[in-house]
Motif scaffolding. Structure first.
Motif, PDB file in Angstrom:
ATOM      1  N   PRO A 100       0.815  -1.225   0.000  1.00  0.00           N
ATOM      2  CA  PRO A 100       0.000   0.000   0.000  1.00  0.00           C
ATOM      3  C   PRO A 100       0.849   1.276   0.000  1.00  0.00           C
ATOM      4  CG  PRO A 100      -0.895  -1.558   1.570  1.00  0.00           C
ATOM      5  CD  PRO A 100       0.411  -2.130   1.093  1.00  0.00           C
ATOM      6  N   TYR A 101       1.980   1.252   0.705  1.00  0.00           N
ATOM      7  CA  TYR A 101       2.860   2.423   0.711  1.00  0.00           C
ATOM      8  C   TYR A 101       3.431   2.653  -0.687  1.00  0.00           C
ATOM      9  CZ  TYR A 101       6.692   5.596   1.747  1.00  0.00           C
ATOM     10  OH  TYR A 101       7.546   6.668   1.741  1.00  0.00           O
ATOM     11  N   LEU A 102       3.899   1.590  -1.321  1.00  0.00           N
ATOM     12  CA  LEU A 102       4.432   1.699  -2.679  1.00  0.00           C
ATOM     13  C   LEU A 102       3.358   2.226  -3.629  1.00  0.00           C
ATOM     14  CD1 LEU A 102       6.684   1.257  -4.731  1.00  0.00           C
ATOM     15  CD2 LEU A 102       5.979  -1.159  -4.857  1.00  0.00           C
ATOM     16  N   ASN A 103       2.146   1.706  -3.521  1.00  0.00           N
ATOM     17  CA  ASN A 103       1.047   2.201  -4.362  1.00  0.00           C
ATOM     18  C   ASN A 103       0.762   3.679  -4.099  1.00  0.00           C
ATOM     19  OD1 ASN A 103       0.426  -0.056  -5.949  1.00  0.00           O
ATOM     20  ND2 ASN A 103      -0.836  -0.937  -4.327  1.00  0.00           N
ATOM     21  N   LYS A 104       0.825   4.087  -2.842  1.00  0.00           N
ATOM     22  CA  LYS A 104       0.584   5.496  -2.494  1.00  0.00           C
ATOM     23  C   LYS A 104       1.604   6.397  -3.179  1.00  0.00           C
ATOM     24  CE  LYS A 104       0.345   8.683   1.400  1.00  0.00           C
ATOM     25  NZ  LYS A 104       0.508   8.843   2.841  1.00  0.00           N
ATOM     26  N   VAL A 105       2.881   6.001  -3.123  1.00  0.00           N
ATOM     27  CA  VAL A 105       3.933   6.787  -3.773  1.00  0.00           C
ATOM     28  C   VAL A 105       3.695   6.839  -5.272  1.00  0.00           C
ATOM     29  CG1 VAL A 105       6.416   6.872  -4.278  1.00  0.00           C
ATOM     30  CG2 VAL A 105       5.636   6.319  -1.965  1.00  0.00           C
ATOM     31  N   ARG A 106       3.414   5.680  -5.871  1.00  0.00           N
ATOM     32  CA  ARG A 106       3.184   5.615  -7.321  1.00  0.00           C
ATOM     33  C   ARG A 106       1.968   6.455  -7.727  1.00  0.00           C
ATOM     34  NH1 ARG A 106       4.284  -0.893  -8.224  1.00  0.00           N
ATOM     35  NH2 ARG A 106       6.551  -0.689  -8.488  1.00  0.00           N
ATOM     36  N   LEU A 107       0.907   6.352  -6.978  1.00  0.00           N
ATOM     37  CA  LEU A 107      -0.314   7.082  -7.340  1.00  0.00           C
ATOM     38  C   LEU A 107      -0.169   8.584  -7.105  1.00  0.00           C
ATOM     39  CD1 LEU A 107      -3.045   4.594  -6.123  1.00  0.00           C
ATOM     40  CD2 LEU A 107      -2.232   4.980  -8.451  1.00  0.00           C
ATOM     41  N   THR A 108       0.609   8.971  -6.128  1.00  0.00           N
ATOM     42  CA  THR A 108       0.866  10.403  -5.919  1.00  0.00           C
ATOM     43  C   THR A 108       1.552  10.987  -7.145  1.00  0.00           C
ATOM     44  OG1 THR A 108       1.002  10.125  -3.528  1.00  0.00           O
ATOM     45  CG2 THR A 108       2.071  12.082  -4.448  1.00  0.00           C
ATOM     46  N   ALA A 110       1.493   9.616 -10.192  1.00  0.00           N
ATOM     47  CA  ALA A 110       0.556   9.489 -11.314  1.00  0.00           C
ATOM     48  C   ALA A 110      -0.422  10.668 -11.316  1.00  0.00           C
ATOM     49  CB  ALA A 110      -0.202   8.168 -11.229  1.00  0.00           C
ATOM     50  N   LYS A 111      -0.910  11.061 -10.169  1.00  0.00           N
ATOM     51  CA  LYS A 111      -1.833  12.208 -10.080  1.00  0.00           C
ATOM     52  C   LYS A 111      -1.144  13.487 -10.540  1.00  0.00           C
ATOM     53  CE  LYS A 111      -4.580  10.347  -6.279  1.00  0.00           C
ATOM     54  NZ  LYS A 111      -4.882  10.474  -4.847  1.00  0.00           N
ATOM     55  N   ARG A 112       0.092  13.658 -10.119  1.00  0.00           N
ATOM     56  CA  ARG A 112       0.825  14.841 -10.560  1.00  0.00           C
ATOM     57  C   ARG A 112       0.989  14.844 -12.074  1.00  0.00           C
ATOM     58  NH1 ARG A 112       5.420  16.668 -12.347  1.00  0.00           N
ATOM     59  NH2 ARG A 112       6.415  14.618 -12.455  1.00  0.00           N
ATOM     60  N   LEU A 113       1.358  13.705 -12.638  1.00  0.00           N
ATOM     61  CA  LEU A 113       1.537  13.616 -14.092  1.00  0.00           C
ATOM     62  C   LEU A 113       0.218  13.827 -14.836  1.00  0.00           C
ATOM     63  CD1 LEU A 113       4.045  10.621 -14.216  1.00  0.00           C
ATOM     64  CD2 LEU A 113       4.539  13.032 -14.714  1.00  0.00           C
ATOM     65  N   THR A 117       0.804  17.031 -17.140  1.00  0.00           N
ATOM     66  CA  THR A 117       1.274  16.657 -18.480  1.00  0.00           C
ATOM     67  C   THR A 117       0.099  16.245 -19.353  1.00  0.00           C
ATOM     68  OG1 THR A 117       1.576  14.270 -18.113  1.00  0.00           O
ATOM     69  CG2 THR A 117       3.393  15.728 -17.421  1.00  0.00           C
ATOM     70  N   ASP A 118       0.403  16.088 -20.638  1.00  0.00           N
ATOM     71  CA  ASP A 118      -0.628  15.592 -21.561  1.00  0.00           C
ATOM     72  C   ASP A 118      -0.331  14.152 -21.973  1.00  0.00           C
ATOM     73  OD1 ASP A 118       1.582  15.969 -23.138  1.00  0.00           O
ATOM     74  OD2 ASP A 118       0.567  17.181 -24.662  1.00  0.00           O
ATOM     75  N   ARG A 119       0.531  13.471 -21.242  1.00  0.00           N
ATOM     76  CA  ARG A 119       0.857  12.076 -21.549  1.00  0.00           C
ATOM     77  C   ARG A 119      -0.374  11.213 -21.376  1.00  0.00           C
ATOM     78  NH1 ARG A 119       5.821  10.987 -23.829  1.00  0.00           N
ATOM     79  NH2 ARG A 119       7.245  12.584 -23.141  1.00  0.00           N
ATOM     80  N   ILE A 124       1.713   6.989 -18.461  1.00  0.00           N
ATOM     81  CA  ILE A 124       1.816   7.348 -17.043  1.00  0.00           C
ATOM     82  C   ILE A 124       1.845   6.096 -16.173  1.00  0.00           C
ATOM     83  CG2 ILE A 124       0.600   8.455 -15.122  1.00  0.00           C
ATOM     84  CD1 ILE A 124      -0.231  10.661 -17.138  1.00  0.00           C
ATOM     85  N   ALA A 125       0.977   5.139 -16.476  1.00  0.00           N
ATOM     86  CA  ALA A 125       0.943   3.894 -15.696  1.00  0.00           C
ATOM     87  C   ALA A 125       2.309   3.208 -15.708  1.00  0.00           C
ATOM     88  CB  ALA A 125      -0.133   2.961 -16.234  1.00  0.00           C
ATOM     89  N   PHE A 126       2.909   3.084 -16.898  1.00  0.00           N
ATOM     90  CA  PHE A 126       4.216   2.439 -16.999  1.00  0.00           C
ATOM     91  C   PHE A 126       5.313   3.298 -16.364  1.00  0.00           C
ATOM     92  CE2 PHE A 126       2.031  -0.016 -20.351  1.00  0.00           C
ATOM     93  CZ  PHE A 126       2.330  -1.294 -19.901  1.00  0.00           C
ATOM     94  N   ALA A 127       5.211   4.611 -16.493  1.00  0.00           N
ATOM     95  CA  ALA A 127       6.230   5.509 -15.944  1.00  0.00           C
ATOM     96  C   ALA A 127       6.303   5.442 -14.423  1.00  0.00           C
ATOM     97  CB  ALA A 127       5.960   6.950 -16.383  1.00  0.00           C
ATOM     98  N   VAL A 128       5.185   5.190 -13.771  1.00  0.00           N
ATOM     99  CA  VAL A 128       5.177   5.157 -12.301  1.00  0.00           C
ATOM    100  C   VAL A 128       5.338   3.751 -11.726  1.00  0.00           C
ATOM    101  CG1 VAL A 128       3.873   7.305 -12.099  1.00  0.00           C
ATOM    102  CG2 VAL A 128       2.655   5.102 -12.053  1.00  0.00           C
ATOM    103  N   GLY A 129       5.571   2.762 -12.599  1.00  0.00           N
ATOM    104  CA  GLY A 129       5.910   1.434 -12.090  1.00  0.00           C
ATOM    105  C   GLY A 129       4.871   0.355 -12.234  1.00  0.00           C
ATOM    106  N   TYR A 130       3.749   0.638 -12.861  1.00  0.00           N
ATOM    107  CA  TYR A 130       2.762  -0.410 -13.096  1.00  0.00           C
ATOM    108  C   TYR A 130       3.038  -1.034 -14.459  1.00  0.00           C
ATOM    109  CZ  TYR A 130       0.255   1.372  -9.063  1.00  0.00           C
ATOM    110  OH  TYR A 130      -0.079   1.759  -7.799  1.00  0.00           O
ATOM    111  N   ASN A 131       2.965  -2.359 -14.546  1.00  0.00           N
ATOM    112  CA  ASN A 131       3.173  -2.999 -15.834  1.00  0.00           C
ATOM    113  C   ASN A 131       1.879  -3.545 -16.413  1.00  0.00           C
ATOM    114  OD1 ASN A 131       2.905  -5.169 -14.136  1.00  0.00           O
ATOM    115  ND2 ASN A 131       4.981  -5.942 -14.400  1.00  0.00           N
TER     116      ASN A 131
END
Length: 157
Positions: A100-108, A110-113, A117-119, A124-131
């Protein structure tokens, strides 16, 4: 007269002994630590071990969250923290376990991006660590209460 001089002599002895006792009492009181003596020294800088470990965890996860296969074992190996302690440290400091901590960091991030950004969402999903985009969408909706698209176009947290 002899009795008078004996009484005077005894009274003088008592007065002298009382004076000696007062002086000894004052000396003992002073030596007993009641008078502080400054001793110069450099304080030892020791932080709580859990604080230091959390700081290392936060720094490492914060700079490696983009790695899709990031595990507790890898984090432990790289930070020198026993992997069995990592969930307890995160629970104590953040109120959540590793994933959950890792997801929180990734989603924080992702929200910023999504806001800045217009990506597209896949990038964005791949950039923050989700495959997996469906997994990213599911986790994002659980956390944000909206899909990434909805979040981007108006439902901002």
């Amino acid at each position: 007269e002899r009795a008078r001089s004996s009484i005077g002599w005894i009274a003088g002895c008592f007065a002298y002994m009382a004076l000696v006792l007062v002086v000894l009492f004052l000396i003992r009181k002073r030596r007993g630590g009641h008078v502080a003596t400054a001793i110069p020294y450099q304080p030892v800088e020791l932080k709580n071990q859990a604080d230091e470990e959390y700081s290392r965890l936060e720094k490492y996860i914060g700079s490696h969250f983009q790695e899709p296969e990031l595990t507790v074992e890898q984090v432990g190996r790289e930070t020198g923290i026993n992997p069995a302690r990592i969930p307890a440290i995160l629970q104590q400091k953040q109120g959540m376990a590793f994933k959950p901590y890792l997801n929180k960091v990734r989603l924080t991030e992702a929200k910023r991006l999504l806001k800045e950004t217009d990506r597209n969402i896949t990038e964005i999903a791949f950039a923050v660590g989700y495959n997996s985009v469906p997994h990213f969408n599911r986790i994002f909706r659980q956390e944000a209460g909206a899909s990434p698209t909805e979040f981007r176009w108006g439902r901002k947290e």
